[in-house]
Design a protein around this motif. Sequence first.
Motif, PDB file in Angstrom:
ATOM      1  N   ARG A 116     199.886 -12.433  72.511  1.00  0.00           N
ATOM      2  CA  ARG A 116     198.477 -11.907  72.831  1.00  0.00           C
ATOM      3  C   ARG A 116     197.620 -13.066  72.230  1.00  0.00           C
ATOM      4  N   ARG A 117     198.054 -13.402  70.937  1.00  0.00           N
ATOM      5  CA  ARG A 117     196.933 -14.271  70.335  1.00  0.00           C
ATOM      6  C   ARG A 117     197.134 -16.041  70.811  1.00  0.00           C
ATOM      7  N   GLY A 118     198.307 -16.140  71.551  1.00  0.00           N
ATOM      8  CA  GLY A 118     198.283 -17.395  72.283  1.00  0.00           C
ATOM      9  C   GLY A 118     199.318 -18.365  71.370  1.00  0.00           C
ATOM     10  N   ALA A 119     200.013 -17.693  70.394  1.00  0.00           N
ATOM     11  CA  ALA A 119     200.762 -18.549  69.434  1.00  0.00           C
ATOM     12  C   ALA A 119     201.911 -19.282  70.262  1.00  0.00           C
ATOM     13  N   ASP A 120     202.009 -20.467  70.247  1.00  0.00           N
ATOM     14  CA  ASP A 120     202.992 -21.411  71.044  1.00  0.00           C
ATOM     15  C   ASP A 120     204.387 -20.932  70.826  1.00  0.00           C
TER      16      ASP A 120
END
Length: 191
Positions: free
Chosen positions: A119-123
């Motif tokens: 959800r935080r967009g960590a690759d």
Amino acid sequence: MSILIRFLTPYYRVQALFRQALGKDVRCTRSNHQETAVTSYSRSALACHALATLILIAFGLVYLGRSEFMPYHAAAMGLDWESVAPGTRQVLLALMHALGGACLSVAMLVGVLLWGPFRRGADWAIWTVPLAGFVLCATSLYAQVGVALRTPASPPMLPVIAAGVLLALGLWRSRRWRQRDVPLHTRSDSR
């Protein structure tokens, strides 16, 4: 002035704690600036992965809750449950319960990753979430196709294929999400 600062300091500390609890961190850290906005791509990617996770949970609960083998196992073996030797019954149930546990553990892993880093967009989470599901789906599908080709049984391949398709769709949507949110000049694929 120092008396006023001493008086207001506890208030600001409490306010900072409330902001942290609500997800509005008062410190400006590097990770705060890297978080991406929620878009339709990120929502659809999250929904695809969540649906695949629900399929894995259902599959796992069915296999963990069984006290005898599935009807397609009976068709593949040409025997009913009572005609199978007790030792073979125990081995079959252990394998079924192991598969059920694997489905639930992968579903829990994917759920935790979806709730936090994804959800935080960590690759790394964008690739790890579908990879965990793909490995389980691929091995299950491999076993089911083998049973379907070598026996008259028809194993339930549709949920496994649906979970794999949802994971692939979620990966595609999450990659689109990251490509749209990262400026062109900072991407490694820009020329």
